[in-house]
Write an enzyme that holds these catalytic residues in place. Structure first.
Site, short mmCIF file in Angstrom:
data_model
loop_
_atom_site.label_atom_id
_atom_site.label_comp_id
_atom_site.label_asym_id
_atom_site.label_seq_id
_atom_site.Cartn_x
_atom_site.Cartn_y
_atom_site.Cartn_z
N GLU A 113 -8.10 5.46 4.44
CA GLU A 113 -7.90 4.36 3.51
C GLU A 113 -6.79 3.43 3.97
OE1 GLU A 113 -10.55 6.44 0.84
OE2 GLU A 113 -8.80 7.25 1.87
N THR A 114 -7.02 2.15 3.72
CA THR A 114 -5.98 1.13 3.78
C THR A 114 -5.91 0.50 2.40
OG1 THR A 114 -6.28 0.68 6.14
CG2 THR A 114 -5.23 -1.05 4.82
#
Length: 265
Positions: A44-45
């Site tokens: 995830e970002t």
């Protein structure tokens, strides 16, 4: 643009689940945020923009935007309360899953998340083939939850990810009672272009409601048995799951969107 890499659900780097955190003055185009996410190549970002009350938070996987992510929320709160909101002990995030509050107590963070409703479904042949083992029970919420009797089954599992991708649910969680912890689990997410998520907070919004009911316990200590590993301190509160953990900062950097260093860098 400032970006941080934070290992969540751990107190040391190189364990837990790494997330990239981008603190923005204003939103970037979705396509650019996806490009940054793919470049980071993490599960995830997260992107956050400050609003009048709290922050608007969005989560992206290499496979697209998702509606809930635990470890990146913890990581973002860690960065904001450490560097941007130093006088505060909590932060509210406005997200696709509603308002989420994270409270800091020294180096420990607690998040209040919605619990997913679980529907028991039949055990199917394609599930057994994908997992390489037969679960004793299977439930469907946003994700697929497969329950086993032995911790060793979870630790040793080597699923066929191509077949996992064809199963119901966004993510696949496998779980069993633990020997040292109340429960152990692993998470596989080929639909999000993630083979295995090292520590999945939103997954425990499926896992914790199940085990809390089975064990008749409101408080659980959960372990995600990936190679990196991570510990989650969990509580049920009506239809909410409280997820607690620590975080460690791995890096702080400047993202050069056009590839050109600014003056002095």
């Amino acid at each position: 643009m400032r970006q941080y890499i934070v290992d969540a659900f751990t107190d040391r780097v190189f364990s837990g689940n790494p997330a990239a955190i981008c603190i923005l003055d204003e939103w970037l185009p979705d396509a650019l945020m996806m490009s940054i996410t793919i470049e980071n190549n993490l599960s995830e970002t997260a992107f956050a923009v400050k609003e009048k009350e709290g922050y608007h938070l969005r989560w992206f996987t290499p496979g697209g935007e998702i509606d809930l992510c635990g470890h990146a929320t913890l990581a973002c709160a860690y960065i904001l309360l450490r560097f941007y909101e130093k006088e505060e002990s909590s932060v509210v995030f406005h997200t696709l899953s509603g308002d989420l509050t994270v409270v800091k107590n020294e180096d420990f963070y607690e998040m209040e998340f919605p619990a997913f409703a679980l529907k028991k479904i039949p055990i199917a042949k394609d599930m057994i083939e994908a997992l390489g083992a037969e679960p004793k029970e299977v439930y469907l919420g946003r994700d697929l939850l497969c329950v086993f009797d032995e911790e060793s089954t979870i630790r040793e599992m080597q699923p066929d990810l191509a077949k996992v991708k064809k199963l119901d649910g966004l993510l696949l969680h496998v779980t069993a009672p633990g020997k040292t912890f109340d429960c152990v689990s692993r998470t596989f997410a080929p639909k999000c272009m993630i083979d295995e998520d090292p520590v999945c907070g939103s997954g425990h919004c499926h896992i914790v409601p199940y085990w809390a009911k089975q064990m008749n316990k409101q408080k659980l200590t959960a372990y995600q048995a990936s190679k990196r590993g991570g510990i989650l301190y969990c509580k049920m509160a009506d239809d909410k799951v409280i997820l607690g953990g620590k975080a460690a900062l791995f890096s702080s950097s400047q993202v050069l969107i056009d590839g050109t260093p600014s003056q002095g860098e």
